[in-house]
Design a protein around this motif. Structure first.
Motif: not given
Lengths: 288, 146
Positions: A243-246, A110-111, A249
């Protein structure tokens, strides 16, 4: 899940992939005389297959596992071909394959912004400019003599794979711990899990007790309890509900927490481009 | 999902080691730089895996800076290689061995290999970059052309 611990615990399958890989890389290194490269290719395939067997985890998230295995094995194989090819053009193109596979791994972690950025920078910019220089050099002499023979192939390969063995041995306790945790988590009840989690949060958040830190280190930071531990960082990059990875963010983090570093990176890029132009100028200024 | 962390770390370690081996063994300046970039890829993979593990952006931000620095490095390295190539018409790292410190046995293992004699090039042929095997022309067409 069933045999994961045994496979990694057994010395054969932990040693076999690096050993086969060492033989394959050493065999494929460029030499002066003609030699059968197909044996090296077979050795490399065997190493990749055994490594894939060791990495493969039957269980949940099958699609993710398959994608991870594909990207990882292609990246490693392309990296081997890159460092052993006699033609630098092909080496550069194999590096593109490695880069794209690593971008796929970034996507799995998710990067997405990092995947796009490194695909553009590595596969787009760096490789194209290097290809220009390689073609410029090859136009004069063809595939040069210095590309047809490696420097100290045996010593370098042995050293590299000793380092790799050390790194993998350092990873091994984590693997066995993870497998143990997974089997424990399935048998544990939900109440016990939540209780231990809150306990761990208290321990990690309130007291900087070295024993607690060591405890979370011993489990490799892989337990849900460690995952729930409070994060350091400024409020800008704190994870909210999303969620993480946007990309949003990451942008907030980059231009909030790391604003000065971003400015420094921009300055560094400008200085580097000025320096590159100054170095590569055919006639120095004022000497015309 | 979480259990995959060590897999990513393992792949990163393998890429790092392969890059190190390439840096040590290859003699082409460009390939040495590319091997260094391969090592950076391995490190970046570690950072991204840890960023995913801890669910924050610190690792990803660090990886973005690594990409920026790698771009700087590649640009300066390319300019240096162009300047060096203009001096000696070669990309061999061993051509600049005299820059090494005196007394070091830097020449070990880098002696020139015997090179197969190159085929003479017809002066009227366009000089293309040889990027592979010479294609074999089918017999019929060759006869027709003659």
């Amino acid at each position: 899940m069933f045999a994961q611990t045994d496979w990694f615990g057994g010395p054969a399958l932990a040693v076999l992939p690096p050993l086969l890989g060492f033989l394959a890389v050493w065999w494929l290194m460029p030499r002066a005389e003609a030699w059968p490269r197909s044996a090296g290719a077979l050795l490399g395939l065997a190493a990749l297959a055994s490594g894939g067997l060791t990495l493969f985890q039957p269980g949940t998230a099958m699609v993710q596992n398959l994608l991870f295995g594909f990207f990882a094995l292609v990246a490693i194989g392309a990296a081997v071909l890159m460092i052993t090819n006699r033609n630098p053009l092909y080496s550069a193109l194999w590096f593109v394959v490695v880069t794209l596979c690593v971008c796929g791994l970034f996507l799995l972690r998710s990067a997405p912004f990092l995947a796009a950025a490194s695909a553009i920078v590595y596969a787009g910019a760096i490789i194209v400019t290097f290809l220009f220089l390689i073609m410029l050099a090859q136009q004069a002499v063809g595939v040069a003599a210095y590309d047809q023979r490696a420097r100290q192939p045996l010593a370098a390969t042995l050293l590299g794979f000793l380092v790799l063995g050390g790194l993998l041995c350092a990873l091994r306790p984590w693997v066995t711990e993870t497998a143990a945790n997974r089997s424990a988590a399935t048998s544990e009840t939900a109440a016990a899990t939540s209780a231990s989690r809150s306990q761990a949060i208290l321990r990690a958040g309130v007291s900087p007790d070295p024993s607690a830190v060591r405890h979370s280190d011993a489990t490799g930071g892989l337990t849900p309890a460690a995952r729930q531990a409070p994060l350091r960082g400024s409020p800008l990059s704190q994870r909210g509900d999303q969620p993480v990875g946007t990309v949003r963010g990451l942008g907030r983090s980059l231009f909030g927490d790391y604003l000065y570093a971003v400015e420094l990176a921009g300055t560094l890029l400008m200085v580097a481009s000025i320096g590159a132009i100054a170095i590569a100028l055919r006639t120095p200024q004022g000497k015309r | 999902m979480m259990a995959e962390l060590h897999n990513y770390l393992g792949v990163g370690a393998v890429l790092f080691v392969l890059g190190a081996i390439g840096f040590l063994t290859r003699r082409n300046l460009i390939l040495m730089t590319l091997s260094a970039e391969l090592m950076l890829q391995g490190v970046t993979l570690n950072l991204v895996a840890f960023s995913y593990l801890h669910e924050n952006y610190q690792g990803q931000a660090f990886a973005v800076f690594i990409v920026a620095v790698a771009a700087c490095e590649a640009g300066v390295a390319l300019a240096l290689f162009v300047a060096l190539y203009r001096r000696k018409r070669t990309l061999d790292a061993g051509a600049w061995r005299e820059l090494a410190e005196e007394g070091l046995d830097s020449g070990r293992g880098v002696e020139e290999p015997p090179v197969a004699p190159r085929l003479p090039v017809h002066p009227e042929f366009p000089r293309l970059t040889p990027a592979g095997r010479v294609p074999e022309v089918p017999k019929r067409r060759a006869e027709r052309r003659v």
